[in-house]
Design a protein around this motif. Sequence first.
Motif, short mmCIF file in Angstrom:
data_model
loop_
_atom_site.label_atom_id
_atom_site.label_comp_id
_atom_site.label_asym_id
_atom_site.label_seq_id
_atom_site.Cartn_x
_atom_site.Cartn_y
_atom_site.Cartn_z
N THR A 192 -49.42 -24.70 -26.03
CA THR A 192 -50.48 -23.70 -26.08
C THR A 192 -51.39 -23.83 -24.88
N TYR A 193 -51.73 -25.06 -24.52
CA TYR A 193 -52.59 -25.31 -23.36
C TYR A 193 -51.95 -24.75 -22.09
N ALA A 194 -50.65 -25.01 -21.90
CA ALA A 194 -49.97 -24.56 -20.70
C ALA A 194 -49.82 -23.04 -20.67
N GLN A 195 -49.45 -22.44 -21.80
CA GLN A 195 -49.26 -20.98 -21.83
C GLN A 195 -50.56 -20.23 -21.59
N SER A 196 -51.67 -20.71 -22.16
CA SER A 196 -52.94 -20.00 -22.04
C SER A 196 -53.55 -20.14 -20.64
N ARG A 197 -53.00 -21.03 -19.80
CA ARG A 197 -53.52 -21.21 -18.44
C ARG A 197 -52.45 -20.98 -17.38
N SER A 198 -51.37 -20.35 -17.79
CA SER A 198 -50.27 -20.11 -16.85
C SER A 198 -50.66 -19.07 -15.80
N TRP A 199 -50.08 -19.18 -14.61
CA TRP A 199 -50.36 -18.22 -13.56
C TRP A 199 -49.43 -17.00 -13.65
N VAL A 200 -48.50 -17.02 -14.60
CA VAL A 200 -47.63 -15.86 -14.83
C VAL A 200 -47.98 -15.25 -16.19
N ASN A 201 -47.59 -13.99 -16.38
CA ASN A 201 -47.83 -13.31 -17.66
C ASN A 201 -46.87 -13.85 -18.71
N THR A 202 -47.39 -14.40 -19.77
CA THR A 202 -46.55 -14.99 -20.80
C THR A 202 -47.25 -14.94 -22.15
N GLU A 203 -46.48 -14.97 -23.20
CA GLU A 203 -47.04 -15.00 -24.54
C GLU A 203 -47.61 -16.38 -24.85
N VAL A 204 -48.76 -16.42 -25.46
CA VAL A 204 -49.31 -17.68 -25.97
C VAL A 204 -48.85 -17.77 -27.43
N SER A 205 -47.72 -18.40 -27.63
CA SER A 205 -47.06 -18.38 -28.94
C SER A 205 -47.92 -19.01 -30.04
N GLY A 206 -48.71 -20.02 -29.69
CA GLY A 206 -49.56 -20.65 -30.70
C GLY A 206 -50.62 -19.71 -31.24
N PHE A 207 -51.22 -18.92 -30.36
CA PHE A 207 -52.23 -17.97 -30.80
C PHE A 207 -51.59 -16.82 -31.59
N THR A 208 -50.39 -16.42 -31.18
CA THR A 208 -49.66 -15.38 -31.93
C THR A 208 -49.40 -15.84 -33.36
N GLU A 209 -48.96 -17.09 -33.49
CA GLU A 209 -48.70 -17.64 -34.81
C GLU A 209 -49.97 -17.68 -35.66
N LEU A 210 -51.07 -18.09 -35.04
CA LEU A 210 -52.34 -18.20 -35.77
C LEU A 210 -52.82 -16.84 -36.26
N THR A 211 -52.86 -15.84 -35.39
CA THR A 211 -53.40 -14.54 -35.77
C THR A 211 -52.50 -13.82 -36.77
N ASN A 212 -51.18 -13.97 -36.61
CA ASN A 212 -50.27 -13.33 -37.56
C ASN A 212 -50.41 -13.92 -38.95
N LEU A 213 -50.53 -15.24 -39.04
CA LEU A 213 -50.63 -15.88 -40.34
C LEU A 213 -51.93 -15.50 -41.05
N VAL A 214 -53.03 -15.48 -40.32
CA VAL A 214 -54.31 -15.23 -40.98
C VAL A 214 -54.40 -13.78 -41.44
N ARG A 215 -53.79 -12.85 -40.70
CA ARG A 215 -53.75 -11.46 -41.17
C ARG A 215 -52.86 -11.34 -42.42
N HIS A 216 -51.76 -12.05 -42.42
CA HIS A 216 -50.85 -12.04 -43.57
C HIS A 216 -51.57 -12.57 -44.81
N GLN A 217 -52.32 -13.64 -44.66
CA GLN A 217 -53.04 -14.20 -45.80
C GLN A 217 -54.13 -13.26 -46.30
N ALA A 218 -54.83 -12.58 -45.37
CA ALA A 218 -55.86 -11.63 -45.78
C ALA A 218 -55.24 -10.48 -46.58
N ARG A 219 -54.06 -10.02 -46.15
CA ARG A 219 -53.39 -8.93 -46.88
C ARG A 219 -52.96 -9.40 -48.27
N GLN A 220 -52.50 -10.64 -48.38
CA GLN A 220 -52.13 -11.18 -49.68
C GLN A 220 -53.34 -11.21 -50.62
N LYS A 221 -54.50 -11.57 -50.08
CA LYS A 221 -55.71 -11.64 -50.90
C LYS A 221 -56.16 -10.24 -51.33
#
Length: 287
Positions: A192-221
């Motif tokens: 996550t540290y490397a992706q979020s500071r990369s000099w090329v355009n790339t997905e930050v997979s850790g943040f994607t995982e975090l935001t997707n999960l929290v939205r999923h949990q909110a919808r379940q609630k």
Amino acid sequence: MTVNAGLPQVALDRIARARASGVRTSLLSVPSAASARSVGLNPVGEVMGCIVQHLGWQGWAGCGYWGNNYRQARVTTFGSYAPYVDSVRHGYDTALQRLATEATMLGADGVMDVRITVTHLGNDNHEFVALGSAVRLGQERSGADAVPKVLATPFLTDLSGADVCKLMRNGWIPTSIVYGIALAVRHDDWQTYAQSRSWVNTEVSGFTELTNLVRHQARQKVTAHAAAKAAEGVLITGSSMRVWEQEPSDGHRDHLAEARMFGTGIVAFARPGVKPRPTSLSFLPLR
């Protein structure tokens, strides 16, 4: 328990003045008011629910990892943030309950176009406010225009009068406002540290995982809240996301995400022998 339980005296005085004056105020727009009236819903007054909630002890939890940043991380939902989530839920629940109580005191069958706001007043004090227009089901409708009173308590919805009209003409009625709140934390590992500071355009997979999960949990609630309110369906009307970082210790950084999702629960009602009216007109070319 009395019907005015939980309302401050100033709110009771305001409702008493509204009932005595006979003047029916409304926050509805002209199209919303006209649409509501077409299905027999007449405004009977403005209603409000308000609470100032102090979020003092909000809980704390790290991501569960210790040591350096090279460990592989996973998203974790920690129960020690429960004091914060419980306080936010209490704010929403109390504001909506007081709104419903005022509607009941005015003899309303529902509250439409509810607007919910949260304002930070400083020193961890937050004001939760729910505003809406109370409506009463008229008795003058009959035949195909008749809409039965199918709910034991006033319905609450953040839908406009036009949307409520379309629902009711097609055999549905709002039941309540439902919502879900979810909060999760993820350790910033090396990837996550490397992706979020990369000099090329790339997905930050850790943040994607975090935001997707929290939205999923909110919808379940939201789904669970709707089931508790005996709703048969939910119309999602709003969703928000907040992401921030914290540093529990030297060389250790986490990211937290909070999702809030709101909607209106709906339930079907039967009108024997009445077919739903079309909600749109057909346009034919004049040639």
